[in-house]
Write a protein that holds these residues in place. Structure first.
Motif: not given
Length: 415
Positions: A159-167, A171-173, A347-354
């Motif tokens: 029962n705590v509000d949640a907010i989703s932050i756009p990225v 870059t997905r950041q 085109s793709y996204y990838r973090d270089p350490y993942m």
């Protein structure tokens, strides 16, 4: 590494044998007060000859219950053998991987990342209520739009509000000005206490959030906060591949971490880990569980000691350097895959350490994606991305078959 040292099969078997000796034996010890017993012999045959060479299966047959949190206070003495191995697992993860100081951590083997994330939110909600008299409507959960669904699930339960932050789409950041604006809006609505979930590899993209960005913005607004890191997927790879990572307990902004052993570590399903700093987990003590010898501090209560031993067995079968080699093998395969995509201008996204590569869906026909088991961002038809995860079973030959089919598609489009 201080504790994460490879052991021989003989050493591993010896430790598990000792752990089982120190755990209740339902065949020979007639404990009258425990609401548990050996596995039903109509289904589970406990005297099969092959069990002597299968230490983990013997553990499942022994059926230990690791109820409680074994890094603090007392624990049920009937299961002390499996509890000791769980403590060793938590110590390796907290100290050797996530750089906690000795004895300044708590943690337990959860049923998965979902439970561990909700455990963190539960701890923080209660912390703010107990220590700051916070009301439910004065608290808010912040996380990115790429965050795992366990966070909205926890929001609903607590029962705590949640907010989703756009990225940023590419870059997905999270961008600082966007985060600052959202925090300002929440403060204006009366929110004073912020429960943060920062990602160490999101489920869809493998993207990694910057916890220090949250801390900077929240401190600028003068509000109280706690930061939990959801490393359910990245916890067993990102700290190994990115040796410069500051997403650990040396960072004073971070107070708890989730890891999933049933993902990268390939433990049986139902095996996650919750880690936190000392002095926090007591906020979820269930005082009513007085028949339990020790403090009930976990969301799940009764837990499989066999799952804890499975994690222990995997960790000490490899040791740090063996695990380092395995992770780098997966990253080399991922690098090869990305090189082929670059040649095709996909085109793709990838973090270089993942080891996660997420492709733009307009480059990949749906039938090819389905054939090769790529996971879409959404199953409702509104899909911008397809995900490839280079796990242990995904070899370069498998990736090459997908690349060859994609090459044919690209060539046909260029004609």
């Amino acid at each position: 590494m201080k504790y994460w040292i490879k052991q021989s099969h003989q050493e591993l078997n010896k430790r598990i044998d000792q752990a089982l000796k120190d755990t209740i034996d339902y065949e020979n010890s007639k404990y009258l007060g425990y609401p548990v017993s050996k596995l039903d012999e109509n289904v589970f045959y406990s005297n099969a000859p092959f069990l002597k060479d299968a230490p983990l299966l013997r553990t499942f047959i022994a059926n230990p219950n690791n109820i409680g949190c074994h890094t603090t206070g007392k624990s049920e003495s009937a299961f002390k053998g499996s509890q000791e191995l769980e403590r060793e697992v938590v110590r390796v993860l907290a100290v050797d991987i996530f750089k906690s100081k000795e004895e300044e951590y708590d943690g337990y083997i959860a049923t998965g990342g979902t439970e561990a994330n909700i455990q963190a939110l539960w701890v923080y909600r209660n912390y703010f209520m107990k220590h700051h008299n916070a009301k439910h409507d004065e608290m808010v959960i912040l996380s990115s739009v790429d965050t795992h669904y366990s966070v909205p699930k926890g929001s609903n339960l607590l029962n705590v509000d949640a907010i989703s932050i756009p990225v940023n789409f590419d870059t997905r950041q999270i961008e600082e000005d966007v985060l600052d604006e959202i925090v300002a809006e929440q403060v204006a609505k009366g929110k004073k206490y912020f429960l943060i979930v920062a990602n160490m590899a999101t489920t869809m993209f493998g993207s990694v959030d910057n916890p220090d960005l949250y801390a900077k913005v929240l401190e600028n607004h003068g509000v109280l906060y706690k930061i939990h890191v959801d490393g359910a997927f990245g916890g067993f790879i990102y700290p190994i591949s990115n040796r410069q990572s500051t997403i650990n307990f040396e960072n004073p902004n971070i107070t708890s971490i989730t890891i999933d052993a049933h993902k990268m570590l390939q433990a049986p399903y139902g095996t996650g880990v919750f880690l936190c700093r000392k002095g926090l987990i007591e906020n979820v003590l269930t005082k009513e569980a007085q028949y339990v010898d020790g403090m009930d501090l976990t969301l799940s209560g009764s837990r499989s000691g066999a799952n804890a031993i499975a994690v222990w067995l995997i960790l000490f079968s490899y040791g740090y350097y063996g695990w380092f080699e395995k992770i780098n093998t997966l990253l080399l395969r991922t690098n090869w895959f990305c090189e082929q995509l670059d040649k095709l201008n996909v085109s793709y996204y990838r973090d270089p350490y993942m080891n996660i590569v997420t492709l733009r869906s307009n480059h990949v026909p749906a039938d090819i994606a389905h054939k090769h088991g790529l996971v879409p961002e959404s199953h409702d038809g509104n899909n911008d991305w397809y995900k490839v995860i280079v796990m242990d079973h995904v070899e370069i030959d498998d990736l090459k078959r997908f690349i060859d089919e994609l090459t044919t598609v690209v060539a046909a489009q260029e004609v």
